[in-house]
Design an enzyme around this catalytic site. Sequence first.
Site, PDB file in Angstrom:
ATOM      1  N   THR A  83       1.283  -0.864  -5.671  1.00 18.02           N
ATOM      2  CA  THR A  83       0.259   0.153  -5.410  1.00 18.02           C
ATOM      3  C   THR A  83      -0.854  -0.345  -4.486  1.00 18.02           C
ATOM      4  O   THR A  83      -1.818   0.379  -4.241  1.00 18.02           O
ATOM      5  CB  THR A  83      -0.349   0.656  -6.728  1.00 18.02           C
ATOM      6  OG1 THR A  83      -0.858  -0.456  -7.466  1.00 18.02           O
ATOM      7  CG2 THR A  83       0.679   1.407  -7.550  1.00 18.02           C
ATOM      8  N   HIS A  84      -0.746  -1.537  -3.993  1.00 18.68           N
ATOM      9  CA  HIS A  84      -1.610  -2.072  -2.927  1.00 18.68           C
ATOM     10  C   HIS A  84      -3.104  -1.859  -3.183  1.00 18.68           C
ATOM     11  O   HIS A  84      -3.863  -1.496  -2.279  1.00 18.68           O
ATOM     12  CB  HIS A  84      -1.218  -1.474  -1.571  1.00 18.68           C
ATOM     13  CG  HIS A  84       0.252  -1.444  -1.330  1.00 18.68           C
ATOM     14  ND1 HIS A  84       1.002  -2.589  -1.158  1.00 18.68           N
ATOM     15  CD2 HIS A  84       1.132  -0.411  -1.284  1.00 18.68           C
ATOM     16  CE1 HIS A  84       2.277  -2.257  -0.992  1.00 18.68           C
ATOM     17  NE2 HIS A  84       2.385  -0.943  -1.069  1.00 18.68           N
ATOM     18  N   CYS A  85      -3.510  -2.042  -4.423  1.00 18.49           N
ATOM     19  CA  CYS A  85      -4.915  -1.948  -4.827  1.00 18.49           C
ATOM     20  C   CYS A  85      -5.499  -0.539  -4.707  1.00 18.49           C
ATOM     21  O   CYS A  85      -6.727  -0.373  -4.628  1.00 18.49           O
ATOM     22  CB  CYS A  85      -5.786  -2.948  -4.062  1.00 18.49           C
ATOM     23  SG  CYS A  85      -5.299  -4.666  -4.334  1.00 18.49           S
ATOM     24  N   VAL A  86      -4.656   0.461  -4.660  1.00 20.62           N
ATOM     25  CA  VAL A  86      -5.132   1.854  -4.641  1.00 20.62           C
ATOM     26  C   VAL A  86      -4.375   2.652  -5.712  1.00 20.62           C
ATOM     27  O   VAL A  86      -3.790   3.698  -5.432  1.00 20.62           O
ATOM     28  CB  VAL A  86      -5.028   2.521  -3.249  1.00 20.62           C
ATOM     29  CG1 VAL A  86      -6.084   2.018  -2.301  1.00 20.62           C
ATOM     30  CG2 VAL A  86      -3.640   2.333  -2.656  1.00 20.62           C
ATOM     31  N   HIS A  87      -4.434   2.159  -6.927  1.00 25.87           N
ATOM     32  CA  HIS A  87      -3.729   2.773  -8.049  1.00 25.87           C
ATOM     33  C   HIS A  87      -4.048   4.256  -8.170  1.00 25.87           C
ATOM     34  O   HIS A  87      -3.163   5.067  -8.422  1.00 25.87           O
ATOM     35  CB  HIS A  87      -4.087   2.055  -9.355  1.00 25.87           C
ATOM     36  CG  HIS A  87      -3.701   0.619  -9.371  1.00 25.87           C
ATOM     37  ND1 HIS A  87      -4.467  -0.358  -8.790  1.00 25.87           N
ATOM     38  CD2 HIS A  87      -2.612   0.001  -9.884  1.00 25.87           C
ATOM     39  CE1 HIS A  87      -3.883  -1.522  -8.951  1.00 25.87           C
ATOM     40  NE2 HIS A  87      -2.754  -1.345  -9.612  1.00 25.87           N
TER      41      HIS A  87
END
Length: 125
Positions: A83-87
């Site tokens: 999720t690349h730090c954008v949950h």
Amino acid sequence: GGIIGLQEAFNYLKKIGFDRIEKDELELNKILTEELLNKVELIGPEDYRLRPSVFSFNVKGFSSHDVANILNSSKNICIRSGTHCVHSWFNKHKLNGSARASLYLYNDIDDINKFMEEIKKLIKS
């Protein structure tokens, strides 16, 4: 030491040329997008110019982590997954994550061709 290293990194990039780096990233992403647009689920705008160095995607039937692991173990292709730090963004769009290839000055057409070949193998399986 850190500030000296940062200055040297900046000088290195400046020597190559920021415009050249951007142009190369755009060209590689254009190739990826044109070749894979209707074969994978693209995450983000379809216009490659709006995501110059990032190609985020999902392959039907595979988790993003599976895609990353398969690419790494088959051809030593390293990409990010999850999720690349954008949950919250992924939750809002009901996605478990994405696979993400990040392009930079060290990538060339051979890298892109190898990547696309492996993705096409996944799609067929």
